[in-house]
Motif scaffolding. Structure first.
Motif, PDB file in Angstrom:
ATOM      1  N   THR A 152       0.842  -1.193   0.000  1.00 40.05           N
ATOM      2  CA  THR A 152       0.000   0.000   0.000  1.00 40.05           C
ATOM      3  C   THR A 152       0.878   1.245   0.000  1.00 40.05           C
ATOM      4  O   THR A 152       2.055   1.193   0.379  1.00 40.05           O
ATOM      5  N   ARG A 153       0.286   2.349  -0.417  1.00 41.56           N
ATOM      6  CA  ARG A 153       1.021   3.615  -0.477  1.00 41.56           C
ATOM      7  C   ARG A 153       1.681   3.935   0.863  1.00 41.56           C
ATOM      8  O   ARG A 153       1.074   3.744   1.916  1.00 41.56           O
TER       9      ARG A 153
ATOM     10  N   LEU B 159       4.647   4.928  -3.879  1.00 43.85           N
ATOM     11  CA  LEU B 159       3.595   5.661  -4.573  1.00 43.85           C
ATOM     12  C   LEU B 159       2.895   4.723  -5.549  1.00 43.85           C
ATOM     13  O   LEU B 159       3.466   3.699  -5.955  1.00 43.85           O
ATOM     14  N   LEU B 160       1.683   5.095  -5.940  1.00 47.72           N
ATOM     15  CA  LEU B 160       0.955   4.268  -6.913  1.00 47.72           C
ATOM     16  C   LEU B 160       1.776   4.070  -8.187  1.00 47.72           C
ATOM     17  O   LEU B 160       1.764   2.996  -8.788  1.00 47.72           O
TER      18      LEU B 160
ATOM     19  N   VAL C  75       1.190  -1.436  -6.133  1.00 49.53           N
ATOM     20  CA  VAL C  75       0.988  -0.520  -5.011  1.00 49.53           C
ATOM     21  C   VAL C  75      -0.461  -0.042  -5.035  1.00 49.53           C
ATOM     22  O   VAL C  75      -0.914   0.531  -6.034  1.00 49.53           O
TER      23      VAL C  75
END
Lengths: 115, 110
Positions: free
Chosen positions: A14-15, A82-83, A114
């Motif tokens: 996850t971020r 980050l995504l 992500v």
């Protein structure tokens, strides 16, 4: 003889989290390079290590770091995910750093997602 | 800035025909140009390279042509086979770095 191996094969984060990707080069290869390959694009150079020293760096932020160990294996670390870090991360090993493509072999990559 | 790119994202050819994959580059100072093949689920695999002072180089079933005047590079695959289906990348080597283009997907129809 085993080729370049990478672990894990897939990873979901996850971020904001951090991730460590690992690479074992072909036996006898002293150089390891890392590339990021976003879906639909060519690999982008991140780092090159030779004899445990950084020999090249691409246009990536300081959130990306790497190191090479005495046995020539390598780790790529990415902080504050980050995504846009979602990609296939490729490791490649070569005998040395001159004309790397002549002796360079790529691993199958670690696919990072992500969320 | 420096860039390496391919003209077409997808190329579809009949088995047995010849394939031509094109690439344009911008950096005149590149020392070498290299072609890679990437199959699904695998890392890129070296096919053939050409030094910047050469115009043509041949390998097994593959030929690379370099036109420095128009900064154009091409990969020709003779008698294309189903096993040639993959994404093909051109890359250039300059100041110790490999710079990859975006890739062309080659589809071989039986």
């Amino acid at each position: 003889d085993a080729g370049v191996t990478q672990s894990p094969t897939h990873l979901i984060k996850t971020r904001g989290q951090h991730v460590t990707l690992r690479c074992s080069p072909i036996s006898g290869h002293k150089s390891v390079s890392w590339y990021q390959q976003v879906l639909g694009q060519g690999p982008q150079f991140i780092f090159q290590y030779y004899e445990k020293e950084e020999r090249g760096r691409g246009n990536f932020p300081d959130r990306f770091s790497a190191r090479q160990f005495p046995n020539y294996s390598s780790e790529l670390n990415v902080n504050a995910l980050l995504l846009g870090d979602s990609a296939l991360y490729l490791c490649a090993s070569s005998l040395d750093i001159d004309r790397v493509w002549e002796t360079q072999y790529f691993g199958p990559g670690t696919r990072l997602l992500v969320l | 800035g420096e860039s390496v790119g391919l003209h077409l994202p997808t190329l579809s050819v009949q088995e047995g025909d010849n394939s031509i994959i094109n690439c344009a580059y911008s950096n005149s100072a590149s020392d070498y140009f290299i072609w890679y093949k990437q199959e699904s689920g695998k890392g890129p695999q070296f096919i053939i390279d050409i030094r910047s002072n050469m115009d043509k180089r041949q390998g097994q079933r593959v030929t690379v042509l370099l036109n420095k005047t128009v900064k154009h590079l091409s990969l020709q695959i003779a008698a294309t086979q189903p096993g040639d289906s993959a994404v093909y990348f051109c890359a250039d080597f300059n100041t110790g770095k490999l710079i990859f283009g975006q890739g062309t997907t080659l589809q071989v129809k039986p």
